[in-house]
Write a protein that holds these residues in place. Structure first.
Motif, PDB file in Angstrom:
ATOM      1  N   VAL A 157       0.857  -1.190   0.000  1.00  0.00           N
ATOM      2  CA  VAL A 157       0.000   0.000   0.000  1.00  0.00           C
ATOM      3  C   VAL A 157       0.891   1.238   0.000  1.00  0.00           C
ATOM      4  CG1 VAL A 157      -1.832   1.218   1.235  1.00  0.00           C
ATOM      5  CG2 VAL A 157      -1.741  -1.285   1.287  1.00  0.00           C
ATOM      6  N   TYR A 158       0.588   2.197  -0.862  1.00  0.00           N
ATOM      7  CA  TYR A 158       1.399   3.410  -0.954  1.00  0.00           C
ATOM      8  C   TYR A 158       0.532   4.572  -1.426  1.00  0.00           C
ATOM      9  CZ  TYR A 158       1.471   1.596  -5.743  1.00  0.00           C
ATOM     10  OH  TYR A 158       1.106   1.081  -6.952  1.00  0.00           O
ATOM     11  N   ALA A 159       1.013   5.784  -1.199  1.00  0.00           N
ATOM     12  CA  ALA A 159       0.290   6.988  -1.599  1.00  0.00           C
ATOM     13  C   ALA A 159       0.084   6.985  -3.112  1.00  0.00           C
ATOM     14  CB  ALA A 159       1.057   8.230  -1.174  1.00  0.00           C
ATOM     15  N   GLY A 160      -1.127   7.335  -3.531  1.00  0.00           N
ATOM     16  CA  GLY A 160      -1.464   7.380  -4.944  1.00  0.00           C
ATOM     17  C   GLY A 160      -2.123   6.109  -5.455  1.00  0.00           C
ATOM     18  N   LEU A 161      -2.163   5.067  -4.622  1.00  0.00           N
ATOM     19  CA  LEU A 161      -2.757   3.794  -5.007  1.00  0.00           C
ATOM     20  C   LEU A 161      -4.278   3.861  -4.876  1.00  0.00           C
ATOM     21  CD1 LEU A 161      -2.195   0.743  -5.667  1.00  0.00           C
ATOM     22  CD2 LEU A 161      -2.277   0.352  -3.208  1.00  0.00           C
ATOM     23  N   GLN A 162      -4.992   3.331  -5.867  1.00  0.00           N
ATOM     24  CA  GLN A 162      -6.448   3.258  -5.773  1.00  0.00           C
ATOM     25  C   GLN A 162      -6.825   2.017  -4.972  1.00  0.00           C
ATOM     26  OE1 GLN A 162      -8.585   3.036  -9.478  1.00  0.00           O
ATOM     27  NE2 GLN A 162     -10.482   3.667  -8.495  1.00  0.00           N
ATOM     28  N   VAL A 163      -7.706   2.202  -3.978  1.00  0.00           N
ATOM     29  CA  VAL A 163      -8.070   1.116  -3.066  1.00  0.00           C
ATOM     30  C   VAL A 163      -9.556   1.151  -2.725  1.00  0.00           C
ATOM     31  CG1 VAL A 163      -5.783   1.036  -1.954  1.00  0.00           C
ATOM     32  CG2 VAL A 163      -7.549   2.518  -1.013  1.00  0.00           C
ATOM     33  N   ASP A 164     -10.041   0.029  -2.209  1.00  0.00           N
ATOM     34  CA  ASP A 164     -11.338  -0.024  -1.537  1.00  0.00           C
ATOM     35  C   ASP A 164     -11.038  -0.119  -0.056  1.00  0.00           C
ATOM     36  OD1 ASP A 164     -12.836   0.005  -3.854  1.00  0.00           O
ATOM     37  OD2 ASP A 164     -13.174  -2.153  -3.902  1.00  0.00           O
ATOM     38  N   ILE A 165     -11.745   0.690   0.741  1.00  0.00           N
ATOM     39  CA  ILE A 165     -11.589   0.633   2.190  1.00  0.00           C
ATOM     40  C   ILE A 165     -12.942   0.374   2.839  1.00  0.00           C
ATOM     41  CG2 ILE A 165      -9.597   2.195   2.206  1.00  0.00           C
ATOM     42  CD1 ILE A 165     -11.491   4.377   3.348  1.00  0.00           C
ATOM     43  N   VAL A 166     -12.884  -0.090   4.081  1.00  0.00           N
ATOM     44  CA  VAL A 166     -14.085  -0.210   4.898  1.00  0.00           C
ATOM     45  C   VAL A 166     -13.966   0.841   5.992  1.00  0.00           C
ATOM     46  CG1 VAL A 166     -15.429  -1.678   6.421  1.00  0.00           C
ATOM     47  CG2 VAL A 166     -14.331  -2.665   4.413  1.00  0.00           C
ATOM     48  N   LEU A 167     -14.910   1.781   6.009  1.00  0.00           N
ATOM     49  CA  LEU A 167     -14.934   2.823   7.027  1.00  0.00           C
ATOM     50  C   LEU A 167     -15.367   2.231   8.363  1.00  0.00           C
ATOM     51  CD1 LEU A 167     -16.751   5.544   4.913  1.00  0.00           C
ATOM     52  CD2 LEU A 167     -14.302   5.363   5.326  1.00  0.00           C
ATOM     53  N   LYS A 168     -15.012   2.884   9.463  1.00  0.00           N
ATOM     54  CA  LYS A 168     -15.344   2.399  10.800  1.00  0.00           C
ATOM     55  C   LYS A 168     -16.855   2.150  10.945  1.00  0.00           C
ATOM     56  CE  LYS A 168     -14.280   1.767  15.222  1.00  0.00           C
ATOM     57  NZ  LYS A 168     -13.369   0.733  15.683  1.00  0.00           N
ATOM     58  N   GLN A 169     -17.669   3.091  10.469  1.00  0.00           N
ATOM     59  CA  GLN A 169     -19.116   2.952  10.628  1.00  0.00           C
ATOM     60  C   GLN A 169     -19.710   1.876   9.711  1.00  0.00           C
ATOM     61  OE1 GLN A 169     -17.581   5.764   9.598  1.00  0.00           O
ATOM     62  NE2 GLN A 169     -18.653   6.732   7.904  1.00  0.00           N
ATOM     63  N   ASP A 170     -18.929   1.394   8.735  1.00  0.00           N
ATOM     64  CA  ASP A 170     -19.405   0.373   7.801  1.00  0.00           C
ATOM     65  C   ASP A 170     -18.853  -1.020   8.111  1.00  0.00           C
ATOM     66  OD1 ASP A 170     -20.832   2.304   6.404  1.00  0.00           O
ATOM     67  OD2 ASP A 170     -19.161   2.732   5.046  1.00  0.00           O
ATOM     68  N   GLN A 171     -18.164  -1.184   9.239  1.00  0.00           N
ATOM     69  CA  GLN A 171     -17.550  -2.473   9.547  1.00  0.00           C
ATOM     70  C   GLN A 171     -18.578  -3.584   9.693  1.00  0.00           C
ATOM     71  OE1 GLN A 171     -15.026  -1.735  12.932  1.00  0.00           O
ATOM     72  NE2 GLN A 171     -13.265  -1.270  11.642  1.00  0.00           N
ATOM     73  N   GLN A 179      -9.068  -4.013  -0.481  1.00  0.00           N
ATOM     74  CA  GLN A 179      -8.733  -4.383  -1.861  1.00  0.00           C
ATOM     75  C   GLN A 179      -7.880  -3.287  -2.473  1.00  0.00           C
ATOM     76  OE1 GLN A 179      -9.786  -7.251  -3.609  1.00  0.00           O
ATOM     77  NE2 GLN A 179      -8.370  -6.570  -5.169  1.00  0.00           N
ATOM     78  N   THR A 180      -6.863  -3.679  -3.233  1.00  0.00           N
ATOM     79  CA  THR A 180      -6.039  -2.682  -3.925  1.00  0.00           C
ATOM     80  C   THR A 180      -6.165  -2.870  -5.423  1.00  0.00           C
ATOM     81  OG1 THR A 180      -4.078  -4.091  -3.938  1.00  0.00           O
ATOM     82  CG2 THR A 180      -4.344  -2.631  -2.044  1.00  0.00           C
ATOM     83  N   TYR A 181      -5.942  -1.786  -6.153  1.00  0.00           N
ATOM     84  CA  TYR A 181      -5.971  -1.792  -7.602  1.00  0.00           C
ATOM     85  C   TYR A 181      -4.672  -1.191  -8.107  1.00  0.00           C
ATOM     86  CZ  TYR A 181     -10.850  -2.644  -6.645  1.00  0.00           C
ATOM     87  OH  TYR A 181     -12.012  -3.172  -6.171  1.00  0.00           O
ATOM     88  N   PRO A 182      -3.618  -2.030  -8.214  1.00  0.00           N
ATOM     89  CA  PRO A 182      -2.288  -1.506  -8.557  1.00  0.00           C
ATOM     90  C   PRO A 182      -2.249  -0.849  -9.940  1.00  0.00           C
ATOM     91  CG  PRO A 182      -2.223  -3.885  -8.141  1.00  0.00           C
ATOM     92  CD  PRO A 182      -3.639  -3.452  -8.037  1.00  0.00           C
ATOM     93  N   THR A 183      -1.393   0.153 -10.046  1.00  0.00           N
ATOM     94  CA  THR A 183      -1.145   0.807 -11.312  1.00  0.00           C
ATOM     95  C   THR A 183       0.215   0.348 -11.841  1.00  0.00           C
ATOM     96  OG1 THR A 183      -0.185   2.678 -10.128  1.00  0.00           O
ATOM     97  CG2 THR A 183      -2.512   2.833 -10.697  1.00  0.00           C
ATOM     98  N   ALA A 184       0.521   0.709 -13.057  1.00  0.00           N
ATOM     99  CA  ALA A 184       1.763   0.265 -13.687  1.00  0.00           C
ATOM    100  C   ALA A 184       2.992   0.895 -13.038  1.00  0.00           C
ATOM    101  CB  ALA A 184       1.740   0.587 -15.170  1.00  0.00           C
TER     102      ALA A 184
END
Length: 68
Positions: free
Chosen positions: A9-23, A61-66
């Motif tokens: 995981v790094y800055a600029g990476l597109q990801v899906d996250i689960v927010l605290k209220q959506d756990q 979930q991560t969506y890596p870029t080139a």
């Protein structure tokens, strides 16, 4: 990738996250990583990040870029 290892995981990476209220529901929010908030090299529930829009959650979930 599932976002449990900090090295994936790094800055600029597109990801899906689960927010605290959506756990409970598992609802995912998509965005781009601004900051990594978890200091350890891995976390069983996902690395905690701040998205560019300010939302904070754990990566599921991560969506890596080139280019890293």
């Amino acid at each position: 990738m599932n976002g449990k290892n900090r090295g994936d995981v790094y800055a600029g990476l597109q990801v899906d996250i689960v927010l605290k209220q959506d756990q409970r529901t598992g609802k995912k929010t998509r965005g781009v990583v601004k900051d990594l908030l978890t200091n350890s090299s891995s976390h069983p529930h996902g690395i905690k990040v701040r998205l560019t829009d300010g939302q904070i959650g754990r990566v599921c979930q991560t969506y890596p870029t080139a280019v890293k």
